[in-house]
Each structure stands twice: as structure tokens, then as C-alpha cells.
Design an enzyme around this catalytic site. Structure first.
Site, short mmCIF file in Angstrom:
data_model
loop_
_atom_site.label_atom_id
_atom_site.label_comp_id
_atom_site.label_asym_id
_atom_site.label_seq_id
_atom_site.Cartn_x
_atom_site.Cartn_y
_atom_site.Cartn_z
N ARG A 1 40.48 20.16 45.94
CA ARG A 1 39.41 20.79 46.75
C ARG A 1 39.82 22.16 47.33
O ARG A 1 39.18 22.65 48.26
CB ARG A 1 38.96 19.88 47.90
CG ARG A 1 38.36 18.58 47.42
CD ARG A 1 37.37 18.03 48.42
NE ARG A 1 36.79 16.80 47.90
CZ ARG A 1 37.30 15.60 48.14
NH1 ARG A 1 38.37 15.46 48.89
NH2 ARG A 1 36.72 14.54 47.62
N LYS B 1 35.15 36.56 43.81
CA LYS B 1 34.48 35.95 42.66
C LYS B 1 35.54 35.37 41.72
O LYS B 1 36.45 36.08 41.30
CB LYS B 1 33.64 36.98 41.89
CG LYS B 1 32.32 37.31 42.56
CD LYS B 1 31.46 38.20 41.66
CE LYS B 1 30.13 38.55 42.33
NZ LYS B 1 29.33 39.49 41.56
N GLU C 1 34.85 51.37 36.83
CA GLU C 1 34.45 50.69 38.08
C GLU C 1 34.73 51.62 39.28
O GLU C 1 33.99 51.60 40.26
CB GLU C 1 35.20 49.35 38.24
CG GLU C 1 34.89 48.32 37.16
CD GLU C 1 33.49 47.66 37.27
OE1 GLU C 1 32.72 48.00 38.19
OE2 GLU C 1 33.17 46.82 36.40
N LYS D 1 34.53 48.67 47.85
CA LYS D 1 34.15 47.30 47.51
C LYS D 1 34.30 46.37 48.71
O LYS D 1 33.41 45.56 48.98
CB LYS D 1 34.99 46.81 46.31
CG LYS D 1 34.64 45.36 45.98
CD LYS D 1 34.91 44.93 44.59
CE LYS D 1 34.39 43.49 44.41
NZ LYS D 1 34.60 42.95 43.10
N GLU E 1 26.44 37.93 47.69
CA GLU E 1 25.54 38.73 46.85
C GLU E 1 24.06 38.38 47.02
O GLU E 1 23.34 38.17 46.04
CB GLU E 1 25.97 38.64 45.37
CG GLU E 1 25.42 39.79 44.53
CD GLU E 1 25.98 39.83 43.12
OE1 GLU E 1 27.20 39.81 42.97
OE2 GLU E 1 25.17 39.90 42.19
N ARG F 1 25.54 43.55 48.18
CA ARG F 1 26.59 43.40 47.15
C ARG F 1 26.04 43.73 45.75
O ARG F 1 26.79 44.06 44.84
CB ARG F 1 27.19 41.99 47.18
CG ARG F 1 28.39 41.88 46.25
CD ARG F 1 29.24 40.66 46.49
NE ARG F 1 30.35 40.66 45.55
CZ ARG F 1 31.43 39.91 45.66
NH1 ARG F 1 31.58 39.11 46.68
NH2 ARG F 1 32.40 39.97 44.76
N ASN G 1 26.48 46.17 41.11
CA ASN G 1 25.99 45.93 39.75
C ASN G 1 25.50 47.21 39.07
O ASN G 1 25.02 47.15 37.93
CB ASN G 1 24.84 44.91 39.78
CG ASN G 1 25.33 43.54 40.24
OD1 ASN G 1 26.51 43.23 40.10
ND2 ASN G 1 24.45 42.74 40.81
N HIS H 1 25.70 47.78 35.30
CA HIS H 1 26.04 46.50 34.66
C HIS H 1 24.87 45.84 33.94
O HIS H 1 25.09 45.02 33.05
CB HIS H 1 26.62 45.52 35.69
CG HIS H 1 28.05 45.84 36.07
ND1 HIS H 1 28.39 47.00 36.71
CD2 HIS H 1 29.21 45.16 35.89
CE1 HIS H 1 29.70 47.02 36.92
NE2 HIS H 1 30.22 45.91 36.43
N HIS I 1 26.17 45.15 30.49
CA HIS I 1 26.41 43.79 29.98
C HIS I 1 25.71 43.57 28.64
O HIS I 1 26.23 42.87 27.77
CB HIS I 1 25.94 42.74 30.99
CG HIS I 1 26.95 42.46 32.06
ND1 HIS I 1 26.61 41.96 33.29
CD2 HIS I 1 28.30 42.60 32.07
CE1 HIS I 1 27.71 41.81 34.03
NE2 HIS I 1 28.74 42.21 33.30
N HIS J 1 35.18 45.85 28.97
CA HIS J 1 34.13 45.76 30.00
C HIS J 1 33.82 47.13 30.63
O HIS J 1 32.66 47.53 30.75
CB HIS J 1 34.56 44.75 31.06
CG HIS J 1 33.63 44.70 32.23
ND1 HIS J 1 32.37 44.13 32.15
CD2 HIS J 1 33.75 45.15 33.50
CE1 HIS J 1 31.77 44.24 33.31
NE2 HIS J 1 32.58 44.85 34.15
#
Ligand code: GLY
Length: 353
Positions: A109, A131, A173, A213, A223, A227, A231, A234, A238, A253
Site C-alpha cells: 500500500r 505521476k 519540455e 512545473k 490535473e 496542470r 499539456n 501534447h 501524442h 517523446h
């Protein structure tokens, strides 16, 4: 989500000792991949505190960001006597920090973990902000949780051995952070001499980039709102990344994000008035350093379909983060199919296709 501490290292050994002293733990584990085992771990092995740490090594590259690899990390933790008071150090790029963070935050946990990112992409993005996750069912980062590291240690000397492709992948980024923050940070990023690199300037810029960030994540860790600024580039990026993968010509990426930024600055220009001169200057930098992602109008439909399935959308509506100006963010924007195809036309025209 508790706040994580991000440390720009002056001396990795001292900084790690300090970060570990702040935690109470019974057993230490260190997750590496086959590259960081060889290239980065030796820098830490002189540290007494790590003498008794158990190493868990996984394969390098995104193809190992799987449930099987995750299970192998849980298995190793379990077999080597980890308890819920053990601590995991993740030493690697974004794949290691994402997968290791997920392994740690689910084992018994949740156990404490510390990230030591070794690539630029992981330093300015993946390792910061909580994340974690793995790829699943052909989808990137499909399974995961928000769970911040206790500390993130940024040792920019690792960047000296980074190849140019991985450098520029992370730099995209940083460019995004420049665009969503201040004209000064954006301008210094465009002016940075990437051929004759000054590592001291780079270190300062990495610090500023991470701060952009951190400020955003602090306001909206899960998010729901601001946040989403992260993106930028992206939504279309993506789609480029997925199309390239489907056509067996994978791209890094950050390259996909850089090319996505070109498209999304154009959308920003036509929809919310982003200034043309700043769009052109940014595009010029990307053209010079990233080359071109080649596609033709027969692939527009496939790109559009990929965008419709992005996990950032709600109710099938394609969600964009756009900019009215540098640092002036417009969240939750959308565009119809015709406008998106016009954006692809613009991209191909300005990239000389
Ligand atoms: N990579 C974007 C984020 O962390 O939200």
C-alpha cells in the site's frame, strides 16, 4: 498530495545522504536499468549509506514499461525482505522513475521513494509532479497513480553523457515550460547555444524549468485545472508519437512534443491570437534542431482518430491547451476537424513538405 522536495545537487552523495537522513526506513532498495547500472550507479557506490542497499535492475527503454516488469520489481522487493518501512531509490530516466514510483506507491500500500533522474526529460518532467505508471494494452501510461517522491535529486552532471537526441527530447519540455511561463525564460531557451553547450547555464535553466512545473503542480496536483497547461503541444504531439509507433518508425517523446508545439502554436495564433512573431521564432528553433516529422494528407484521418482517443479528452471532445501569449494560458480549448486539418497543412507547409 504531499509536497515533494526537489534538490538541484551540488554534490549528489551529500544531497542523497541529506535526503535519506530525513526519512526513517528499515531497508534500502535501488532500482536501476541496464544503462544506469553501468553508467550512473558507480557514482553512488562509494556512499556508505548505500552499502547495504539491494539493487533491482530492469531492462532499459520504454518497451519494458510493462506489467511484467512491474511484477518483477514487486517480486524482488518481496523476496528481498522489503517491508512497508523500506525505501526505494529510482535511478534512471522517465521509464525507471515512472515504473519505480508506481511499484513503490503500490507495494504494501505504498513505501517511500526518492527519484534520481538521469536524463533531461526525466529531470524537467517525468520525475517531478507525482505521476507514476506503466504502459498497458498498447496505451502509454494507461495504468498508474499520482504519488510524489519524497525527494527528487537533480544531478545535472549526468547530462554530460547524454546523446543529442535525448538532450533535445528533454529540451522540448523545457521549451514548453518557457512558453507557459515568462518571455524571459522562453527567450533564454531559444538563445541557448546547443552546439557549444555551457553546462553551468544549462543547470540554471533546468532549475528554472523545474520551478515552472513545481509551481503548477502545487496549485493543481491532480490535473483538474491549471496542470493542463503542461499539456501544451501534447494533444497533437501524442498523435504524432502514436502514428510513428504504429508505422514502426518510433520517435522520442520530446520530438513529438516539439512538432506538436508547432501545430498548437498555430492553433493558438488563429484561435486566441498568439503573436505571429513569437510563433515564427519558436518554429524556427524547432525546425533547426528537431528536423521534421513526415506525413501526408492521407494520414490526416488517422492522426485525427488518434487525437479523439487521447485520455485528456472528456466526452470525446478533443482538448487543447492554447496560449494567448507567452505565459497567458487558455485551458480547455477545442477545434473542429477542418481547423485541425488546416493546422496539419500549416505544419507541412512550414516544414517544407
Ligand atoms: N507531464 C505533464 C505532467 O506531469 O502533468
Amino acid at each position: 498530495m504531499s509536497k515533494q522536495e526537489v534538490i538541484i545537487c551540488e554534490n549528489l552523495e551529500d544531497n542523497l545522504t541529506y535526503a535519506l537522513q530525513k526519512q526513517s526506513y528499515d531497508k534500502l532498495f535501488i532500482l536501476t536499468d541496464t544503462h544506469t547500472h553501468q553508467l550512473c550507479l558507480p557514482q553512488l557506490q562509494t556512499l556508505d549509506i548505500l552499502n547495504k542497499a539491494e539493487e533491482i535492475m530492469i531492462g532499459a527503454s520504454d518497451v519494458y514499461k510493462t506489467l511484467e516488469t512491474l511484477a518483477s520489481v514487486w517480486q524482488a522487493l518481496s523476496e528481498q525482505g522489503a517491508t512497508r518501512y523500506s525505501l526505494l531509490i529510482n535511478l534512471g530516466g522517465g521509464m525507471v522513475t515512472d515504473l519505480g514510483g508506481f511499484a513503490a506507491s503500490t507495494f504494501k500500500r505504498g513505501i517511500t521513494y526518492i527519484n534520481i533522474p538521469t536524463t533531461l526529460l526525466a529531470m524537467v518532467d517525468a520525475s517531478v509532479g507525482g505521476k507514476t505508471g506503466i504502459n498497458f494494452n498498447g496505451l502509454k501510461n494507461e495504468i498508474g497513480v499520482f504519488a510524489p517522491a519524497a525527494s527528487v535529486l537533480l544531478e545535472t552532471s549526468f547530462l554530460r553523457s547524454l546523446d543529442a537526441h535525448n538532450f533535445f527530447s528533454g529540451y522540448a519540455e523545457m521549451l514548453k515550460h518557457g512558453l507557459i511561463s515568462t518571455p524571459e525564460h522562453w527567450a533564454e531557451l531559444l538563445a541557448f547555444d546547443t552546439e557549444e553547450m555551457n553546462y553551468s547555464i544549462l543547470k540554471t535553466m533546468v532549475g528554472r524549468s523545474v520551478q515552472v512545473k513545481e509551481n503548477i503542480v502545487r496549485q493543481d496536483p491532480l490535473e483538474h485545472g491549471i496542470r493542463k497547461a503542461l499539456n501544451l503541444g501534447h494533444t497533437i504531439g501524442h498523435a504524432f508519437e502514436s502514428l510513428a509507433l504504429a508505422e514502426s518508425r518510433p520517435i522520442l517523446h520530446g520530438y513529438a512534443v516539439a512538432w506538436g508545439i508547432i501545430c498548437e502554436l498555430y492553433l493558438s495564433h488563429i484561435k486566441v491570437g498568439f503573436p505571429q512573431d513569437k510563433m515564427r521564432q519558436t518554429i524556427q528553433f524547432i525546425r533547426q534542431n528537431y528536423g521534421t516529422f513526415i506525413f501526408n494528407c492521407d494520414q490526416y484521418e488517422s492522426l485525427y482518430e488518434l487525437m479523439k482517443h487521447d485520455k485528456k479528452n472528456t466526452s470525446g471532445i478533443i482538448n487543447f491547451t492554447l496560449l494567448k501569449n507567452i505565459g497567458d494560458i487558455s485551458l480547455n480549448q477545442t477545434a473542429d476537424k477542418e481547423t485541425i486539418f488546416e493546422t496539419f497543412d500549416f505544419y507541412r507547409e512550414c516544414m517544407g513538405m
